[in-house]
Design a protein around this motif. Structure first.
Motif, PDB file in Angstrom:
ATOM      1  N   UNK A 409       0.825  -1.204   0.000  1.00  0.00           N
ATOM      2  CA  UNK A 409       0.000   0.000   0.000  1.00  0.00           C
ATOM      3  C   UNK A 409       0.862   1.257   0.000  1.00  0.00           C
ATOM      4  N   UNK A 410       1.936   1.259   0.784  1.00  0.00           N
ATOM      5  CA  UNK A 410       2.821   2.425   0.798  1.00  0.00           C
ATOM      6  C   UNK A 410       3.529   2.587  -0.555  1.00  0.00           C
ATOM      7  N   UNK A 411       3.898   1.477  -1.171  1.00  0.00           N
ATOM      8  CA  UNK A 411       4.512   1.561  -2.496  1.00  0.00           C
ATOM      9  C   UNK A 411       3.543   2.141  -3.520  1.00  0.00           C
ATOM     10  N   UNK A 412       2.274   1.740  -3.430  1.00  0.00           N
ATOM     11  CA  UNK A 412       1.279   2.265  -4.361  1.00  0.00           C
ATOM     12  C   UNK A 412       1.108   3.776  -4.168  1.00  0.00           C
ATOM     13  N   UNK A 413       0.995   4.217  -2.912  1.00  0.00           N
ATOM     14  CA  UNK A 413       0.850   5.648  -2.648  1.00  0.00           C
ATOM     15  C   UNK A 413       2.102   6.426  -3.047  1.00  0.00           C
TER      16      UNK A 413
END
Length: 499
Positions: A409-413
């Motif tokens: 999720x952090x990579x996507x954001x």
């Protein structure tokens, strides 16, 4: 001797009837003394001719004073620029389509006045326009003339004092107008030197664009830095979770091998494995039956749709009692009922479900979840297959799965923020366009020499008239015929002119 009879008083004559001057307003005829008004105007006119030399002197002096004031008054040159701004809602929606962005969040003209007139921006304008270096060139002609008359230079000022004075002057001279509806920002200045005015507007406009760029890019850059730090932390957490999982698997494998050494526990484990294998087979059969039932129902639905379409077409052509219509209706009714094949499949499904529950199964609808650990090493994955029910392994697996999901999720954001930062940098030049560039002023906007000269002449004429009339009044001489008639109430028999 007879006494005279008493005299009887004569009756007073009746007053003359009231005759209004204008019947529509009912105003009396003597409301305005027109004769006195005309006499006064004639007195003013003749007073001017009596003192014509004084009037000409006053007009000449006032005209000279006006010309001198126009020359000595400090010049003001006006320079302004106008920029058109555009909103940036489309780019943000392209980067993150699911994000809701209010209109007020992207207002390019917001806080334009505060940005331009902020103290830091004014200091930057003073530095870029080199106002401190040209401090002596900005002195007014009055100040220079005062220095020449007194032969005394003004006291020296430090650069800090000059900067503070220039900041105060810019705060009163700079004009900033932001229109949110049209999206225009106008920056103007009134300054004593044309080149300095041009430089001030150029520096203020460039600083405004730089500050808008920094404010818009700064927030995204800070978000990218924060997300990069969080991604690095989550990567470290994943490594720690993998180490914890490996340790838990090794401990569980050691406990499993120790239990397998006991014949009773080995036989019980073998029985449990056989039961799990049978349950897995039953679950696979139930799912296969459900897929077959679903295929049969989909085929029946498609067939029903075709038959209903044919029935609707034939009803347009034939009557309801026609054999074709009756046959189609019977076929539709037959297809709506469950076929023997579908009934058999459902009964077999129910029997398999009952057998699954009888053997100790709990939920036949639960999907078998993969461990998704093949990428973490073959030996560890093989060890976990031998220890699927160990609580420590389950806890470590859940923790690692949670950490991996957080990291993804952090990579996507982070990817979205970096994409938005790159697009915003490229599109910044399209968000601001110059409608009216700053132009070098050819002539001062203030003062207006022609207007001052006209005002001096008009003022001189008015003062000359006033002086001529005041001089005749202050001398307290009788100069006009009407003065004798009105003040002494005597008729004038003749007039003599002195030559």
């Amino acid at each position: 001797m007879t006494t005279p009879a008493p005299r009887t008083p004569r009756p007073a004559a009746p007053p003359p009837p009231y005759v209004p001057e204008r019947e529509e307003t009912n105003a009396p005829a003597d409301l305005i003394d027109w004769g006195f008004l005309f006499d006064g105007l004639g007195f003013v006119r003749r007073a001017i001719f009596r003192h014509w030399f004084l009037g000409l002197c006053i007009i000449a002096v006032m005209s000279g004073l006006g010309s001198l004031a126009a020359k000595l008054m400090p010049r003001k040159y006006h320079v302004e620029t106008r920029m058109l701004t555009y909103r940036n809602l489309i780019i943000s929606s392209l980067v993150n389509p699911g994000r809701s962005i209010p209109v007020e969040a992207d207002q390019p003209t917001r806080a334009a006045w505060e940005m331009v007139l902020s103290r830091g921006n004014l200091k930057s304008v003073i530095k870029n326009a080199k106002l401190i270096e040209y401090w002596d060139h900005m002195r007014s002609p009055m100040s220079r003339m005062k220095e020449q008359l007194l032969k005394k230079a003004p006291p020296p000022m430090s650069d800090e004092d000059k900067e503070e004075a220039l900041i105060a002057m810019l705060e009163t001279s700079l004009n900033v107008m932001a229109e949110g509806g049209s999206g225009t920002v106008t920056i103007g200045v009134d300054w004593s030197d044309p080149q300095m005015a041009f430089n001030i507007v150029e520096a203020a406009a460039q600083n405004f664009l730089d500050m808008r760029h920094e404010s818009e890019m700064g927030a995204i850059s800070e978000s990218v830095n924060i997300l990069q730090g969080q991604v690095a932390n989550e990567a470290a957490n994943i490594k720690q979770a993998i180490n914890d999982l490996e340790r838990a698997v090794k401990q569980a494998d050691a406990r499993r091998k120790k239990k397998e050494a006991d014949p009773k526990q080995a036989s019980a484990r073998q029985a449990l494995l056989q039961t799990d294998h049978a349950l897995a087979q039953l679950k696979f059969l139930v799912q296969a039956k459900r897929r077959a039932i679903r295929d049969v129902e989909e085929f029946r639905g498609r067939r029903l749709t075709e038959l209903r379409a044919q029935l609707a077409e034939q009803r347009v052509v034939f009557s309801p009692q026609h054999p074709v219509i009756v046959d189609l209706e019977q076929r539709v009714a037959t297809m709506q009922a469950d076929s023997p094949q579908l009934t058999s499949l459902r009964s077999e499904e129910q029997s398999l479900i009952q057998e699954y529950l009888r053997m100790g199964g709990t939920d036949v609808d639960s999907a078998t979840e993969g461990t998704s650990l093949a990428g973490f090493g073959g030996p560890m994955a093989g060890a976990m297959l031998g220890t699927p029910d160990d609580p420590e392994v389950a806890v470590a697996t859940d923790r690692m799965r949670m950490v991996v999901m957080r990291h993804q999720e952090k990579l996507r954001r982070l990817d979205q923020a970096q994409t938005e930062l790159e697009i915003s940098k490229v599109s910044m030049k399209h968000r601001y366009s110059v409608l009216l560039p700053a132009l070098f002023p050819e002539k001062p906007s203030k003062p207006n020499p022609k207007l001052i000269a006209i005002a001096g002449v008009v003022g001189g004429v008015a003062l000359a008239v006033f002086a001529a009339v005041a001089l005749d009044i202050l001398r307290r001489r009788v100069l006009e015929r009407w003065q004798v008639e009105r003040l002494l109430k005597l008729p004038v028999l003749a007039e003599l002119e002195r030559r």
